[in-house]
Design a protein around this motif. Structure first.
Motif, PDB file in Angstrom:
ATOM      1  N   LYS A 252       0.822  -1.385  -0.064  1.00 23.50           N
ATOM      2  CA  LYS A 252       0.387  -0.243  -0.133  1.00 23.50           C
ATOM      3  C   LYS A 252       0.316   1.252   0.321  1.00 23.50           C
ATOM      4  O   LYS A 252       0.793   2.421  -0.474  1.00 23.50           O
ATOM      5  N   ASP A 253       2.195   1.206   0.910  1.00 20.90           N
ATOM      6  CA  ASP A 253       2.882   2.084   0.616  1.00 20.90           C
ATOM      7  C   ASP A 253       3.550   2.363  -0.642  1.00 20.90           C
ATOM      8  O   ASP A 253       3.490   3.438  -1.178  1.00 20.90           O
ATOM      9  N   GLY A 254       3.558   1.675  -1.517  1.00 23.16           N
ATOM     10  CA  GLY A 254       4.300   1.499  -2.365  1.00 23.16           C
ATOM     11  C   GLY A 254       3.376   1.129  -4.055  1.00 23.16           C
ATOM     12  O   GLY A 254       3.792   2.481  -4.610  1.00 23.16           O
ATOM     13  N   LEU A 255       1.978   1.347  -3.482  1.00 18.44           N
ATOM     14  CA  LEU A 255       0.890   1.974  -4.225  1.00 18.44           C
ATOM     15  C   LEU A 255       0.914   3.724  -4.719  1.00 18.44           C
ATOM     16  O   LEU A 255       0.851   4.049  -5.542  1.00 18.44           O
ATOM     17  N   GLU A 256       1.117   4.114  -2.782  1.00 16.78           N
ATOM     18  CA  GLU A 256       1.490   5.428  -2.961  1.00 16.78           C
ATOM     19  C   GLU A 256       2.474   6.314  -3.629  1.00 16.78           C
ATOM     20  O   GLU A 256       2.185   7.467  -4.480  1.00 16.78           O
ATOM     21  N   TRP A 257       3.520   5.196  -3.283  1.00 15.97           N
ATOM     22  CA  TRP A 257       4.595   6.016  -3.807  1.00 15.97           C
ATOM     23  C   TRP A 257       4.580   6.045  -5.530  1.00 15.97           C
ATOM     24  O   TRP A 257       4.809   6.888  -6.304  1.00 15.97           O
ATOM     25  N   ARG A 258       4.250   4.729  -5.927  1.00 11.78           N
ATOM     26  CA  ARG A 258       4.094   5.078  -8.036  1.00 11.78           C
ATOM     27  C   ARG A 258       3.141   5.496  -8.468  1.00 11.78           C
ATOM     28  O   ARG A 258       3.272   5.732  -9.181  1.00 11.78           O
ATOM     29  N   TYR A 259       2.104   5.055  -8.038  1.00  7.34           N
ATOM     30  CA  TYR A 259       1.015   5.965  -8.841  1.00  7.34           C
ATOM     31  C   TYR A 259       0.162   6.866  -8.245  1.00  7.34           C
ATOM     32  O   TYR A 259      -1.297   7.649  -8.839  1.00  7.34           O
ATOM     33  N   GLY A 260       0.546   7.491  -7.225  1.00  9.99           N
ATOM     34  CA  GLY A 260      -0.245   8.364  -6.350  1.00  9.99           C
ATOM     35  C   GLY A 260      -1.353   7.749  -5.877  1.00  9.99           C
ATOM     36  O   GLY A 260      -2.002   6.622  -5.424  1.00  9.99           O
ATOM     37  N   LYS A 261      -2.744   8.797  -4.915  1.00  7.86           N
ATOM     38  CA  LYS A 261      -3.037   8.990  -3.820  1.00  7.86           C
ATOM     39  C   LYS A 261      -4.397   8.022  -4.547  1.00  7.86           C
ATOM     40  O   LYS A 261      -4.815   7.087  -3.740  1.00  7.86           O
ATOM     41  N   ASN A 262      -4.793   7.663  -6.102  1.00  9.33           N
ATOM     42  CA  ASN A 262      -6.514   7.847  -6.223  1.00  9.33           C
ATOM     43  C   ASN A 262      -5.651   7.048  -7.782  1.00  9.33           C
ATOM     44  O   ASN A 262      -5.947   7.211  -8.904  1.00  9.33           O
ATOM     45  N   ASN A 263      -5.519   5.274  -7.520  1.00  7.63           N
ATOM     46  CA  ASN A 263      -5.315   4.951  -8.588  1.00  7.63           C
ATOM     47  C   ASN A 263      -6.386   3.048  -8.909  1.00  7.63           C
ATOM     48  O   ASN A 263      -5.862   2.274  -8.634  1.00  7.63           O
ATOM     49  N   PRO A 264      -7.843   3.527  -9.242  1.00 10.55           N
ATOM     50  CA  PRO A 264      -8.412   2.182  -8.954  1.00 10.55           C
ATOM     51  C   PRO A 264      -7.736   1.064  -9.298  1.00 10.55           C
ATOM     52  O   PRO A 264      -8.110  -0.028  -9.350  1.00 10.55           O
ATOM     53  N   GLU A 265      -7.434   1.087 -10.651  1.00 10.33           N
ATOM     54  CA  GLU A 265      -7.179   0.887 -11.704  1.00 10.33           C
ATOM     55  C   GLU A 265      -5.478  -0.304 -10.694  1.00 10.33           C
ATOM     56  O   GLU A 265      -5.871  -2.296 -10.526  1.00 10.33           O
ATOM     57  N   ALA A 266      -4.697   0.573 -10.734  1.00  3.71           N
ATOM     58  CA  ALA A 266      -3.925  -0.327  -9.548  1.00  3.71           C
ATOM     59  C   ALA A 266      -3.931  -0.999  -8.597  1.00  3.71           C
ATOM     60  O   ALA A 266      -3.972  -2.336  -8.066  1.00  3.71           O
ATOM     61  N   GLU A 267      -4.393  -0.140  -7.634  1.00  2.00           N
ATOM     62  CA  GLU A 267      -5.284  -1.429  -6.081  1.00  2.00           C
ATOM     63  C   GLU A 267      -5.884  -2.182  -6.116  1.00  2.00           C
ATOM     64  O   GLU A 267      -5.742  -3.136  -6.026  1.00  2.00           O
ATOM     65  N   SER A 312       4.640  -8.350 -11.808  1.00  2.00           N
ATOM     66  CA  SER A 312       4.371  -8.018 -10.613  1.00  2.00           C
ATOM     67  C   SER A 312       3.966  -6.508  -9.967  1.00  2.00           C
ATOM     68  O   SER A 312       4.996  -5.939 -10.292  1.00  2.00           O
ATOM     69  N   ILE A 313       2.807  -6.150  -9.917  1.00  4.01           N
ATOM     70  CA  ILE A 313       2.284  -4.889  -9.376  1.00  4.01           C
ATOM     71  C   ILE A 313       2.989  -4.666  -7.696  1.00  4.01           C
ATOM     72  O   ILE A 313       3.180  -4.017  -7.911  1.00  4.01           O
ATOM     73  N   ILE A 314       3.098  -5.661  -7.515  1.00  7.26           N
ATOM     74  CA  ILE A 314       3.528  -5.714  -6.282  1.00  7.26           C
ATOM     75  C   ILE A 314       5.051  -6.005  -5.888  1.00  7.26           C
ATOM     76  O   ILE A 314       5.726  -4.621  -5.455  1.00  7.26           O
ATOM     77  N   ALA A 315       5.623  -6.465  -6.605  1.00 12.00           N
ATOM     78  CA  ALA A 315       6.846  -6.333  -7.015  1.00 12.00           C
ATOM     79  C   ALA A 315       7.751  -5.067  -7.241  1.00 12.00           C
ATOM     80  O   ALA A 315       8.787  -4.386  -6.650  1.00 12.00           O
ATOM     81  N   TYR A 316       6.510  -4.174  -8.102  1.00 11.34           N
ATOM     82  CA  TYR A 316       6.797  -2.815  -8.601  1.00 11.34           C
ATOM     83  C   TYR A 316       6.967  -1.651  -7.330  1.00 11.34           C
ATOM     84  O   TYR A 316       7.967  -0.892  -7.193  1.00 11.34           O
ATOM     85  N   CYS A 317       5.763  -2.096  -6.868  1.00 14.55           N
ATOM     86  CA  CYS A 317       5.113  -1.576  -5.165  1.00 14.55           C
ATOM     87  C   CYS A 317       6.774  -1.080  -4.206  1.00 14.55           C
ATOM     88  O   CYS A 317       6.863  -0.629  -3.380  1.00 14.55           O
ATOM     89  N   LEU A 318       7.254  -2.375  -4.656  1.00 10.16           N
ATOM     90  CA  LEU A 318       8.285  -3.193  -2.613  1.00 10.16           C
ATOM     91  C   LEU A 318       8.935  -2.359  -3.849  1.00 10.16           C
ATOM     92  O   LEU A 318      10.429  -2.575  -2.783  1.00 10.16           O
ATOM     93  N   GLY A 319       9.640  -1.731  -4.807  1.00 14.15           N
ATOM     94  CA  GLY A 319      11.089  -1.771  -5.841  1.00 14.15           C
ATOM     95  C   GLY A 319      11.788  -3.052  -5.935  1.00 14.15           C
ATOM     96  O   GLY A 319      13.037  -2.342  -6.560  1.00 14.15           O
ATOM     97  N   ILE A 320      11.238  -4.070  -5.844  1.00 13.65           N
ATOM     98  CA  ILE A 320      12.268  -4.864  -6.634  1.00 13.65           C
ATOM     99  C   ILE A 320      12.538  -4.835  -8.106  1.00 13.65           C
ATOM    100  O   ILE A 320      13.293  -4.543  -8.848  1.00 13.65           O
TER     101      ILE A 320
END
Length: 1017
Positions: A252-267, A312-320
């Motif tokens: 969730k922290d990485g999602l905000e870092w990568r996509y901002g606070k409101n991105n329903p598709e990414a969430e 994986s979007i999780i890998a992207y949000c975690l900075g992997i």
């Protein structure tokens, strides 16, 4: 009854492949058999599976040998027994100590001593093995009274008389001796074959106690292994629940870092991935990878996460990874899905200079008991086989070289050579030695010695004794911790820019470099030498054919350049459709919608999943089964058949005609095995862009970094040329300006001492170290006093011009060094308490020409610095046409004079042809094609300059010259020598980069069989 079987994993001893050993046991009526390879457990897991498939009870163990002598045989009664033996042998491997004559007090291992090695007192779990040919010794009371502890010992090492000879050859190779010098103690007895169980029992018919003891061991040894349960470290925290809680918070922290606070598709994508990760219990796998990346970031290291993990979007949000799966429409199911019970690898690259720091962290953080490298089996290969077997038969070096370098058809036909060929071919693909996997790390929940003996190679990281395929089979998934020079190029460039210009660049911010306008211009022009993955002649040609000017086209180019993709014909078809978008039809609307980015061609592995999903109506998970099976990674034909059946049923339910579905499935079958992972290509493309951005905006710093990381596709000379073309002034090494590596001051490049031929590397490093510690060198005498270097090494430095700061010529310095060092005493070396002035000698003025310096440089660096290679030619002619004019000469014959950069040999249906890469007198690059008929009369003659005659062919914006004639142009005589023989030898130091491709010839357009029009019904 077979308690001591060797497979070919008993390296340089056993001759029987594992599968053959199991089949032979079944043919001999075995109900149980033990694999006891020498000091290894490499084959036990495949042995267990193979035996169980044939209804044989598998026993696993180790034959303990020390200095080629048998000590005892251990058989595991259960899993703890295997662990006991593994720990015991591991400790001796690590300590490099001699194995004791008597086995340790194992609690869950049955020990069998050979008769000649048996201790007087045996523990309860210890026995004496007696061979059939030794039974006569039971007449003697010494052995007759010990029958209650005896078991049948029928070792198995070979199958036939020919394999017995092969066994002896292996022993001679291992002992590095010739066949005739082998002694009986060096090889096994001629009786070590597998015979029918009935025949063995008949031998021991008078000794029922021995048979009963043997059967008792077989009953007691019940090693069972659960192949289905994952063996990796289960949790990063202390429970699955806490792992998922942490992973969710980080995501969730990485999602905000990568996509901002409101991105329903990414969430939505993030939540779906988290659900699958939790379902498959892979949260720990993600968190351990994140932990490694977190440590890397804390050290300021640059990493590249690539491979299917980038789906994986999780890998992207975690900075992997740095790949947005939404941007590229990457399917998570390509990485993980409910049908895939084992996690695919995260492939993570670091600079080759920093990888060991990461490895040390992993081993320290997760424990040396639980971490090890995967092993690999290094097999006997064609060339090494003939060399090794030839040595056994006493052939001289000249004959060994001839056997190794030439195909068998050209070998001599004498009796010895025929033997070498006969036994050499038997050894092909046999394991020869164990080694360390280049990057695969295992992190287990239990101590790693529960599964394998460990060895400690010189690299000082332990390795298991099985390969990555066995690791995956038993439930150990590897983490790929890789290194590459491309990251070193990027990382070092950033540091050099800050040092040289005072500018800090955050190259990790891909928004800075990806799709940057000026970088796109360079990309479309193929000006990419030095850039990761996109600098080879083939890749630069592809970029120009595509006029590749954006990130997504580069991703596609990174995929279609792969050999399998190109070989299947997809590359040709992609180039055609990219340049002629109006000259083809999409085969079906689904192809246009889902594969529009690649013009309806299944370029990526993910494309197979898309078509299966959107045309066939399969689930994404079933689409991945289809992809894996067709690319050779699937293991179940039944699973593939079910998915195939479901494809046609579902396609029919969606109203698709049968003939159309058949053709689309044929296309899937045709290309699934060749296509490349899109996420992998995207990861490569990001790194390529980072390199290119630095090359475009900071070309000199970038080229220095490339040179210091020991280049890429080309030799150092080419990167020096690139730096010069970018405006750098190139200087030969200098003791007051150069380091071991190349140094940059503004736009002045001083080549490093590492490039000097014949200069000791430790002394090279000491020069800069001493200068930093005690100041610059004031004179030649001062240098000699401070650096412990012999006269020959000092002369190397003089010849390369490393003392030009003194104002003396090379000839004057050579006289001076002789006067200084002829009577020099090493014990007087070191700084004086009171500095003394260097002695002055009156030296004659001996002038040297620039050409003498250039030949010195060719001799010591393999290329000139003081002038160009063109300046050294006897001819003043520079060709009729320059590279800048080639696009105006389509289908015209041109004559050019050029310097050879590289050659590549490739197969065609008419024979081998070559591609050449050259630079003209203005420093621009161009490419040539040399067909077999032209090469017959105009072969390449090594590095140097050539006069070329050929016809310009422009293929989608990219000019290539098809050569009809060429001749190598002579250099001027070397002015340093008067001897006519020596005046033309130094120029042979001029190099070229040589590569070759071993594959089937590419198909012609009519063989590609990819329709450009819709099917009519």
């Amino acid at each position: 009854m077979y308690l001591n079987c060797h497979s070919f994993h008993s390296l340089r001893y056993g001759t029987i492949p594992l599968d053959d050993l199991i089949r032979q046991a079944a043919d001999c009526g075995a109900t149980a058999a033990a694999l006891t390879d020498i000091n290894t457990v490499t084959g036990i897991y495949d042995f267990i599976k193979g035996c169980e498939a044939l209804g044989i009870k598998p026993l696993v163990g180790i034959e303990f040998r020390c200095r080629h002598k048998l000590r005892y045989i251990g058989l595991a009664r259960n899993a703890e027994g295997l662990a006991e033996m593994n720990r015991f042998l591991t400790q001796h491997n690590f300590d490099k100590t001699v194995l004791p004559l008597a086995a340790p007090n194992f609690s869950e291992v049955s020990i069998i001593y050979p008769l000649e090695n048996a201790p007087l007192i045996l523990r309860e779990n210890e026995y004496i093995g007696i061979r059939p040919e030794q039974l006569q010794k039971l007449i003697v009371s010494e052995w007759k009274n010990r029958q209650e502890k005896m078991v049948i010992l029928q070792p198995v090492t070979f199958r036939t008389k020919k394999e017995y000879e092969l066994h002896k050859i292996l022993r001679a190779i291992d002992l590095n001796t010739i066949f005739s010098k082998l002694k009986p103690i060096d090889y096994c007895r001629h009786s070590e074959i597998m015979v029918a169980a009935e025949r063995i029992l008949s031998c021991y018919g008078q000794y029922p106690g021995i048979i009963a003891n043997t059967e008792k061991i077989i009953r007691e040894c019940n090693f069972e292994f659960d192949f289905k349960t994952p063996k990796n470290k289960k949790f990063y925290t202390n429970s699955r629940k806490n792992d998922m809680s942490l992973l969710t918070a980080l995501a969730k922290d990485g999602l905000e870092w990568r996509y901002g606070k409101n991105n329903p598709e990414a969430e939505s994508r993030m939540l779906r991935e988290l659900e699958i990760i939790d379902q498959l219990e892979f949260s720990g796998y993600f968190l351990i990878t994140w932990d490694i990346i977190k440590y890397s970031n804390s050290k300021g290291f640059l990493h590249i996460g690539r491979g299917s993990g980038a789906n994986s979007i999780i890998a992207y949000c975690l900075g992997i990874t740095d790949i947005c799966p939404l941007e590229l429409d990457l399917y998570f199911e390509r990485f993980l899905n409910e049908n895939r019970k084992s996690p695919p690898d995260f492939d993570i690259d670091w600079s080759w200079k920093e990888r060991d720091v990461i490895l040390e962290y992993i081993f320290g953080r997760y424990g040396y008991e639980n971490v090890a490298f995967c092993g690999t089996n290094v097999e006997f290969k064609y060339r090494s086989i003939f060399r090794e077997v030839g040595k056994v038969y006493g052939l001289p070096k000249e004959e060994l070289d001839a056997l190794a370098k030439n195909p068998m058809a050209l070998h001599s036909q004498n009796k010895v050579v025929k033997k070498v060929q006969q036994y050499g071919m038997l050894l092909l693909k046999y394991p020869n030695q164990r080694s360390m996997h280049s990057c695969g790390i295992l992190i287990s929940e239990e101590p790693i010695t529960n599964y394998s003996v460990l060895e400690m190679p010189p690299k000082a990281f332990p390795i298991v004794l099985f390969d990555m395929h066995t690791a995956e089979d038993i439930g150990l998934e590897k983490f790929d911790i890789l290194s590459q020079r491309g990251i070193g190029h990027i990382d070092d460039t950033v540091k050099i820019i800050e040092q040289n210009r005072g500018i800090r660049i955050n190259i990790r911010d891909t928004r800075l470099s990806k799709n940057e306008a000026s970088a796109n211009v360079y990309l479309a022009q193929g000006r990419t030498i030095g850039c990761f993955y996109i600098e080879s002649p083939a890749m630069r040609g592809l970029l120009r054919r595509l006029k590749c000017g954006d990130y997504k086209t580069l991703v596609a180019a990174s995929s279609i350049i792969r050999p399998g993709v190109a070989q299947s014909g997809m590359m040709k078809e992609y180039i055609f459709r990219h340049n002629n978008p109006s000259k083809f039809e999409y085969f079906h609307p689904v192809f246009e919608k889902e594969l529009g980015e690649t013009y309806g061609i299944m370029v990526y592995q993910e494309d197979v999943i898309k078509i299966a999903l959107h045309y066939g109506g399969l689930s994404a998970a079933d689409g991945d089964i289809l992809r894996r099976a067709m690319s050779g990674k699937g293991r179940s034909k039944a699973a593939l058949q079910k998915v195939k059946d479901d494809f046609f049923i579902s396609a029919a339910a969606k109203g698709h005609p049968e003939a159309l579905s058949q053709e689309i499935y044929r296309q899937i079958e045709s290309f699934a095995g060749y296509s490349f992972c899109k996420a992998h290509s995207a990861s490569y493309a990001v790194e390529s862009y980072q390199s290119l951005y630095l090359k475009v905006h900071y070309p000199i710093e970038f080229m220095v970094a490339v040179i210091n990381n020991q280049g890429g596709f080309y030799r150092t000379e080419i990167y020096v040329h690139e730096a010069r073309m970018a405006g750098a002034a190139i200087h030969t090494p200098c003791v007051n300006r150069s380091g071991y590596e190349t140094a940059l001051y503004g736009s002045d490049i001083y080549l490093g001492f590492m490039h000097l031929q014949g200069l000791d590397s430790k002394l090279s490093q000491f020069i800069a170290f001493e200068r930093e510690r005690n100041g610059i060198y004031k004179s030649l005498e001062d240098f000699i006093n401070r650096v412990p270097m012999g006269i020959e090494n000092v002369k190397v430095l003089i010849f390369i011009g490393a003392f030009r700061f003194t104002g003396k010529t090379k000839n004057q310095l050579l006289v001076q060094v002789s006067l200084l060092m002829n009577n020099f005493k090493p014990e007087n070396r070191g700084l004086m308490l009171i500095e003394q002035h260097a002695k002055e000698f009156k030296l004659p003025v001996l002038e040297r020409s620039i050409f003498e310096d250039a030949f010195d440089e060719i001799e010591l660096l393999n290329f000139p610095v003081s002038c160009t290679v063109f300046d050294l030619l006897q001819t003043r002619h520079r060709g009729d046409v320059m590279v800048r004019d080639l696009l105006k000469h389509h289908k015209k014959q041109v004559r050019m004079l050029a310097y050879l950069i590289s050659t590549k040999q490739v197969p065609t249906k008419r024979g081998n042809m070559y591609f050449g890469t050259w630079i003209d007198n203005e420093g621009a690059y161009f490419d040539t094609a040399h067909f077999p008929d032209s090469l017959a009369n105009n072969p390449f003659q090594g590095g140097g300059c050539y006069l070329l005659l050929g016809t310009v062919e422009i293929d989608y914006h990219f000019p290539t010259i098809t050569i009809s004639k060429m001749a190598k142009m002579p250099f001027i005589p070397d002015p340093r020598y008067s001897d006519s023989d020596k005046r033309y030898t130094t120029q042979h130091n001029i190099k070229q980069d040589v590569s070759s491709t071993h594959r089937q010839p590419y198909p012609q357009e009519n063989e590609i069989n990819l329709p450009r029009h819709r099917m009519e019904f």
